[in-house]
Scaffold this motif. Structure first.
Motif, short mmCIF file in Angstrom:
data_model
loop_
_atom_site.label_atom_id
_atom_site.label_comp_id
_atom_site.label_asym_id
_atom_site.label_seq_id
_atom_site.Cartn_x
_atom_site.Cartn_y
_atom_site.Cartn_z
N ILE A 279 0.86 -1.18 0.00
CA ILE A 279 0.00 0.00 0.00
C ILE A 279 0.89 1.23 0.00
N ASP A 280 0.44 2.27 -0.61
CA ASP A 280 1.20 3.52 -0.65
C ASP A 280 1.47 4.01 0.77
N ALA A 285 -2.26 4.22 7.88
CA ALA A 285 -2.59 4.83 9.16
C ALA A 285 -1.32 4.98 10.00
N PRO A 286 -1.04 6.16 10.52
CA PRO A 286 0.20 6.43 11.25
C PRO A 286 0.46 5.47 12.41
N GLY A 287 -0.59 5.12 13.13
CA GLY A 287 -0.42 4.23 14.28
C GLY A 287 0.13 2.87 13.91
N LEU A 288 -0.18 2.42 12.71
CA LEU A 288 0.31 1.11 12.26
C LEU A 288 1.80 1.17 11.96
N THR A 294 6.44 -0.35 7.51
CA THR A 294 6.48 -1.10 6.27
C THR A 294 5.26 -0.77 5.43
N SER A 295 5.28 -1.19 4.18
CA SER A 295 4.10 -1.07 3.32
C SER A 295 3.54 -2.45 2.99
N LYS A 296 4.09 -3.50 3.60
CA LYS A 296 3.64 -4.88 3.35
C LYS A 296 2.35 -5.16 4.11
N THR A 297 1.34 -5.59 3.38
CA THR A 297 0.02 -5.77 3.98
C THR A 297 0.00 -6.86 5.05
#
Length: 572
Positions: A279-280, A285-288, A294-297
């Motif tokens: 995901i871009d 979401a900042p908390g994640l 990372t951008s890995k789902t």
């Protein structure tokens, strides 16, 4: 499981679509879902009308002006009039479907996009005729049909999405044992397979009176999920509606994006989030990102689950093996968060063939509880080697179908475990002093438990997990899982509650499929959760003959060959 004539009937309907020019898989599934949904609405109305004769009060689905939309009346129309009823975008049946549910409900919102997609009147006529010949009065049969339709959607999506096999979903639900007090969520809901399985579990383990008392909770609050594909939103909503959830709370949002602000809301998460998707970074979401940058789902969804769970909430999640041992900072940080700051309970490694023929990815089920203060002590590892089906592309069933479909027998197994253990025993008839439920698991063939286990590990997985969570475990086992010498009667140690071998299994034995690993060791191993990092391999010693004996046998064979060759020459 759908087999035989029923499967042939559904396949015939599928062929009707294809020969009629409707070849897109999702379109076929969606249109068939609409028709089954319409048929089910009328069947529900008929049942309520019959009960009303005995004083039952209900709100009709169809008012006087909408009687034409009832299946029993639709099927009586001629071919063209029926098709016109479906294609009419103002006063037809689809505007009616879109009006179901409260105007403010998410179900009504998702159904606004429902449209009719069968352009030929003859195709609609043939499909409805074939559906009419299928008896869907039994809820299990209806569920099997719907599951079979959804199985047509199996395969990899653009974001690494794979539909979870039904028996694996059932295993996860049985492991977590949802209650009527739970609020269940699947943040990557898809067709709502996990939520439907949870609803079926709830229905099976509670009487009608209790279900009625929790009706509002079940219909509006209990079942939650997120999905951003409009077709999946409709299919998930109808799937839950057909299983008795009138207003499922399925929200239209990219789960790990800034748009999803839900936190501390659920007591149970069941999910198989997308693998290898990205995901871009700007939309995450900042908390994640604070938990795993990372951008890995597959990593972001785990962080999301921790955020969305209430303290004390539980999760059973399928993850790709890379999540368990990935060496990158993001991988380590999410594992550390789950293990050190919350409570990791189990890692169930699954064979790579589970998702075949659509993917050969290796996966595991992880089970954890949100505490925010740690609590991991011993993590239970299980090496699933057989899931009841062949691990090739055919995925053929290896065990009795009834057992495969109803493996979660619990105490019922204990009542009859000696029958399976003793290959010479005869299967008693239903009615022999025990409830019929005690026989649900019995295979048609008198297979021994160990022989059955070699083909089907799921019963033992469920049994071992329940034993480890029970009070009996501490009576019989030490801190490392080793078996203690206890002087007590078997009943006080749970021997009559679990399968043969469960209570006496050595859970410290790392050569077995089922063993415990302490928190300290996992921490020292850089939070690695790969089962191969802890499982001990037993190598069998292979003894070879001495070279001179091998040479002697070779010479003897050569001599024999020459003799045979000479005999053949003499014959010629």
């Amino acid at each position: 499981m759908i087999t035989g004539d029923l499967k042939s009937q559904i396949d015939a309907i599928w062929s009707t679509f294809w020969t009629g020019g409707v070849t897109n898989t999702i379109t076929i599934v969606e249109q068939l879902t609409y028709l089954i949904f319409i048929k089910n609405l009328d069947e529900s109305e008929v049942r309520n009308e019959l009960k009303a004769r005995h004083g039952f009060k209900y709100t009709p689905i169809f008012n006087q002006e909408q009687q034409q939309f009832r299946w029993k009346n639709i099927k009586e129309l001629d071919v063209n009039a029926r098709h016109n009823l479906f294609t009419n975008t103002v006063d037809g049946i689809f505007p009616f479907i879109r009006s179901l549910g409260k105007e403010t409900s998410l179900f009504a919102t998702h159904m606004k996009g429902a449209t009719f997609g069968i352009s030929k009147a003859s195709v609609l006529d043939q499909v409805m005729e074939k559906l009419e010949n299928i008896d869907m009065s039994n809820q299990d049969t209806k569920g099997d049909i719907y599951e079979y339709l959804l199985s047509k959607l199996e395969g990899g999506g653009t974001a690494g999405q794979f539909r979870t096999p039904r028996h694996i979903i059932k295993l996860m639900v049985e492991l977590m044992q949802p209650t009527l007090e739970d609020t269940v969520c699947d943040p990557s809901v898809g067709t709502a397979g996990f939520l439907v399985a949870a609803k079926e579990y709830i229905d099976k383990h509670n009487d009608v009176t209790k279900l009625d008392r929790y009706e509002n909770h079940i219909n509006k609050k209990m079942f939650n999920g997120s999905e951003f594909d409009a077709t999946m939103l409709r299919i998930a909503s109808m799937n839950l509606y057909l299983h008795g959830v009138e207003e499922p709370n399925i929200i239209d949002v990219d789960a790990v994006s800034k748009d999803n602000t839900i936190s501390n809301a659920y007591t149970l998460v069941l999910a198989n989030p997308p693998f290898k998707g990205t995901i871009d970074k700007e939309s995450i979401a900042p908390g994640l990102k604070n938990v795993t940058d990372t951008s890995k789902t597959e990593l972001l969804f785990l962080a999301l689950m921790l955020r969305q769970l209430k303290t004390g909430g539980r999760a059973a999640v399928i993850v790709p093996d890379g999540v368990l041992f990935g060496s990158g900072k993001a991988y380590k940080s999410i594992r550390e968060e789950i293990i050190a700051n919350n409570k990791l309970e189990a890692v169930i490694s699954m064979p790579s063939g589970v998702f075949k023929p659509y993917a050969g990815v290796s996966t595991a089920i992880i089970i954890f509880t949100k505490t925010g203060t740690g609590g991991t002590d011993n993590v239970w590892f299980y090496d699933m080697l057989a899931d009841g089906k062949s691990l090739d592309d055919k995925r053929s069933l290896l065990v009795d179908e009834d057992l495969f479909m109803d493996f979660a027998f619990g105490d019922a197994f204990s009542k009859r475990k000696e029958i399976i253990k003793d290959a010479d025993a005869s299967i008693p008839k239903k009615g022999d002093n025990d409830s019929e439920d005690a026989f649900d698991f019995l295979p048609n063939k008198k297979e021994k438990q160990d022989t059955l286990h070699a083909k089907f590990n799921l019963p033992q997985i469920l049994d071992h997990y329940r034993y480890l969570k029970s009070d009996y475990f501490k009576k019989m086992h030490g801190k490392k899982g080793e078996v203690l010498h206890v002087h007590d009667v078997p009943e006080n140690l749970g021997w009559d509650k679990f399968m043969d071998g469960t209570c006496t299994h050595d859970y410290s034995d790392r050569t077995s499929q089922s063993f415990l690993v302490p928190f300290k060791e996992i921490k020292e191993n850089d939070w690695d959760l790969s089962i191969n990092s802890y499982k001990e391999i037993v190598y069998e010693e292979v003894v070879y003959d001495e070279p001179k004996l091998i040479l002697k046998r070779i010479n003897e064979l050569s001599s024999e060959r020459e003799n045979l060759a000479n005999q053949l020459k003499n014959i010629v």
